[in-house]
Design a protein around this motif. Sequence first.
Motif, short mmCIF file in Angstrom:
data_model
loop_
_atom_site.label_atom_id
_atom_site.label_comp_id
_atom_site.label_asym_id
_atom_site.label_seq_id
_atom_site.Cartn_x
_atom_site.Cartn_y
_atom_site.Cartn_z
N LEU A 1 0.82 -1.20 0.00
CA LEU A 1 0.00 0.00 0.00
C LEU A 1 0.86 1.26 0.00
O LEU A 1 0.58 2.21 -0.74
CB LEU A 1 -0.94 -0.01 1.21
CG LEU A 1 -1.94 1.14 1.29
CD1 LEU A 1 -2.81 1.22 0.03
CD2 LEU A 1 -2.82 1.00 2.53
N TYR A 2 1.92 1.27 0.79
CA TYR A 2 2.82 2.42 0.79
C TYR A 2 3.46 2.61 -0.59
O TYR A 2 3.61 3.73 -1.07
CB TYR A 2 3.90 2.28 1.86
CG TYR A 2 3.40 2.46 3.28
CD1 TYR A 2 2.40 3.37 3.60
CD2 TYR A 2 3.95 1.71 4.32
CE1 TYR A 2 1.96 3.53 4.91
CE2 TYR A 2 3.52 1.87 5.64
CZ TYR A 2 2.52 2.78 5.92
OH TYR A 2 2.10 2.94 7.22
N TYR B 1 2.15 1.76 -3.45
CA TYR B 1 1.07 2.30 -4.29
C TYR B 1 0.89 3.80 -4.04
O TYR B 1 0.77 4.59 -4.98
CB TYR B 1 -0.24 1.56 -4.01
CG TYR B 1 -1.45 2.15 -4.67
CD1 TYR B 1 -1.69 1.92 -6.02
CD2 TYR B 1 -2.33 2.97 -3.97
CE1 TYR B 1 -2.80 2.48 -6.65
CE2 TYR B 1 -3.43 3.52 -4.58
CZ TYR B 1 -3.66 3.28 -5.93
OH TYR B 1 -4.75 3.84 -6.54
N MET B 2 0.90 4.18 -2.76
CA MET B 2 0.71 5.59 -2.41
C MET B 2 1.84 6.45 -2.97
O MET B 2 1.59 7.56 -3.48
CB MET B 2 0.62 5.73 -0.89
CG MET B 2 -0.64 5.11 -0.32
SD MET B 2 -0.60 4.85 1.48
CE MET B 2 -0.59 6.53 2.06
N GLU C 1 -6.98 10.99 -2.77
CA GLU C 1 -7.00 9.53 -2.65
C GLU C 1 -5.92 9.06 -1.68
O GLU C 1 -6.18 8.27 -0.78
CB GLU C 1 -6.79 8.89 -4.02
CG GLU C 1 -6.64 7.38 -3.96
CD GLU C 1 -6.09 6.76 -5.24
OE1 GLU C 1 -5.89 5.54 -5.23
OE2 GLU C 1 -5.85 7.49 -6.23
N VAL C 2 -4.71 9.57 -1.88
CA VAL C 2 -3.59 9.15 -1.02
C VAL C 2 -3.82 9.63 0.41
O VAL C 2 -3.58 8.88 1.37
CB VAL C 2 -2.25 9.67 -1.58
CG1 VAL C 2 -1.11 9.36 -0.62
CG2 VAL C 2 -1.97 9.05 -2.95
N LEU D 1 -6.21 7.29 2.10
CA LEU D 1 -5.57 6.03 2.48
C LEU D 1 -4.72 6.20 3.73
O LEU D 1 -4.77 5.38 4.65
CB LEU D 1 -4.72 5.50 1.32
CG LEU D 1 -5.47 5.03 0.08
CD1 LEU D 1 -4.50 4.78 -1.08
CD2 LEU D 1 -6.29 3.79 0.38
N ASP E 1 -6.84 6.54 6.80
CA ASP E 1 -7.35 5.23 7.22
C ASP E 1 -6.29 4.44 8.00
O ASP E 1 -6.59 3.84 9.04
CB ASP E 1 -7.82 4.40 6.02
CG ASP E 1 -9.11 4.92 5.40
OD1 ASP E 1 -9.81 5.74 6.04
OD2 ASP E 1 -9.40 4.50 4.26
N ILE E 2 -5.07 4.46 7.51
CA ILE E 2 -3.98 3.76 8.20
C ILE E 2 -3.74 4.41 9.56
O ILE E 2 -3.59 3.73 10.57
CB ILE E 2 -2.69 3.77 7.36
CG1 ILE E 2 -2.89 2.98 6.06
CG2 ILE E 2 -1.52 3.20 8.16
CD1 ILE E 2 -1.79 3.19 5.04
#
Length: 126
Positions: A87-88, A90-91, A109-110, A113, A116-117
């Motif tokens: 995920l990181y 992707y970010m 979007e980032v 995310l 959320d984390i």
Amino acid sequence: MYAASALKQYQSVNTQARVVDASPHRLIQMLMEGGLTRIAQARGAMERGQTALKGELIGKSIAIIAGLRDSLDHQQGGELAGNLDSLYGYMMARLTEANISNEPAVLEEVAGLLRDIKTGWDGIAD
């Protein structure tokens, strides 16, 4: 978590908070807070047409997320650490795309995310 790696990354993005006495858990929180702040600042710079500043702030955001990624303990974290690693990655790729495309929605979007984390991380007791 590798506290020294997180501390080094946090200090490298010119933050003013005291990190000397922070626990490893708090250091990760601070990294996430710094990342969210830089992404918001980058969005503002993007909207104002401040290309150089936008690029600098996105670069700092990427560096912070790289610090979070580097702090993952794959031996103890198992599948969760592997998922966060992906995920990181992707970010970081999406932030690079946002820098090129000037799309505020990609920054949002980032940021979503990362929020959320952070929410999950904040729920973990020190």
